[in-house]
Design a protein around this motif. Structure first.
Motif, PDB file in Angstrom:
ATOM      1  N   SER B 173     -12.241 -30.219  38.252  1.00  0.00           N
ATOM      2  CA  SER B 173     -11.487 -28.870  37.695  1.00  0.00           C
ATOM      3  C   SER B 173     -11.937 -28.787  36.395  1.00  0.00           C
ATOM      4  N   ARG B 174     -12.141 -29.803  35.309  1.00  0.00           N
ATOM      5  CA  ARG B 174     -12.920 -29.444  34.268  1.00  0.00           C
ATOM      6  C   ARG B 174     -14.132 -29.226  34.155  1.00  0.00           C
ATOM      7  N   GLU B 175     -14.932 -29.902  35.033  1.00  0.00           N
ATOM      8  CA  GLU B 175     -16.402 -29.609  34.931  1.00  0.00           C
ATOM      9  C   GLU B 175     -16.695 -28.058  35.660  1.00  0.00           C
ATOM     10  N   MET B 176     -15.918 -27.720  36.507  1.00  0.00           N
ATOM     11  CA  MET B 176     -15.852 -26.365  37.143  1.00  0.00           C
ATOM     12  C   MET B 176     -15.476 -25.297  36.036  1.00  0.00           C
ATOM     13  N   THR B 177     -14.575 -25.613  35.225  1.00  0.00           N
ATOM     14  CA  THR B 177     -14.275 -24.550  34.197  1.00  0.00           C
ATOM     15  C   THR B 177     -14.570 -24.811  33.075  1.00  0.00           C
TER      16      THR B 177
END
Lengths: 213, 213
Positions: B173-177
């Motif tokens: 999630s953090r990589e995507m956001t």
DNA sequence: GTCTATATTTCGATAGAC
DNA sequence: GTCTATCGAAATATAGAC
């Protein structure tokens, strides 16, 4: 009555999106060319560009237009007054597993992870249209239960991650190991889901959680 | 003593792999061309083909050669006799968060998800060299605690998913956001990690779990 | 709206001098 | 081992007839 046929004879756009979604899930975004899509759909490549401006626009449409149903079903579970609070959580978890493991949209997660860094618009649409809404509904259900005294006063953000994390990771793992002969032994869906539901309900109804440390 | 210099003057291969890994994490596999890599590394594209047979071979090397350290540290935690069983679980969870959220290898998950369907060898190397070994170490730690009577007799497969699922999903999630301005409010690592650790330990030490239904 | 045909670009990989 | 230069393949996208 001239244009309001409830079952359109042929929903071209919907058909294209469904077939394209299936192809993207199977071969990835970069691994699916417009020629591949045209062949699967049964038209020529140039005709595809008549319906969608670009490959990217087609993909964004697959992402955004596939989510409507999933959110509505979860909201219906939250609003179902015939369920007890624990039964509602159980129903929601079963629905979340179903969405992420069996529907084309849910299985798109792998492709969205692939595309997000190069097309931020996809990350935005996915987060705002799918993740955030699912999170909000489930968190609301937990807060409802806490307010009614059914659940312990637990950190809802932490519960959110305990609720969705294993489901999403399981979906990803199964997509990634789709070619493994022993995939179902490595990731037995039914057993993992039932244990997961059991542990989440145990935490929500654990009296020890009430101490606000 | 002619070849065993512990600090080589310039580890070309290691340097290339580190820079390539960083580029793959940032732009994805398809989004990173050999020309991009050559520019980042500071050599010409053709020189890159002197070190690695193909783009795919380079990527597989990034995946497989980055894992050695992470597994050793987890094994050291399991073998650390100075820790109590709960303290060991806590230390392991902190290490797993560190690996998946801050090391280049851990952050490669997004790219591995992208590549796995088209290059099964990557899925194999990732699962066998990273996931399965981490799972086995942590499951062993839980079984040790159960055997010693520190933990309840809980379903270890289910615990495995509750243990790793939220971490991996958080990393994804953090990589995507990464491009979102409010990413740290959406996914506050410290708070999520601490709540996660707290809830896992609560389940492991919950006496109610002892009933083998 | 769908077709055939083609333009244009990008990328992975190679040849061969130094 | 590194370079310049280039090949060949594949993919996105467009032109224009029907």
């Amino acid at each position: 009555m001239t244009k309001s046929d409830p079952t359109p004879v042929s929903d071209r756009r919907g058909d294209i999106l469904a077939l394209a979604t299936e192809a993207f899930v199977t071969h990835g975004y970069a691994g699916t060319s417009m020629a591949d899509l045209a062949r699967v759909i049964g038209i020529q490549k140039a005709s595809l560009y008549h319906h969608f401006q670009s490959k990217q626009a087609l993909f964004v449409a697959c992402v955004t237009e596939g989510y409507e149903g999933t959110v509505r079903r979860l909201e219906a579970i939250r609003a179902d007054a015939s369920l007890s609070d624990p039964a509602r959580i159980r129903a929601a978890m079963e629905e979340v597993y179903r969405i992420n493991l069996t529907t084309p949209v849910g299985r798109m997660v792998t492709v969205i992870v692939e595309v997000a860094p190069t097309i931020p618009e996809v990350a935005q649409a996915f987060h705002g249209g799918f993740i955030a809404r699912h999170y909000a509904i489930v968190t609301g259900m937990i807060e409802d239960g806490i307010a009614r005294g059914s659940f312990a006063a637990i950190d809802t953000l932490g519960m959110q991650h305990l609720f969705f994390g294993p489901v999403i990771t399981l979906a990803l793992s199964r997509e990634m190991t789709a070619c493994f002969p022993d995939r179902d032994e490595l990731y037995p869906v039914d057993r993992i889901r039932e244990t997961h539901i059991d542990l989440i309900l145990r935490l929500l109804t654990d009296r020890r959680a009430s101490d606000g440390s």
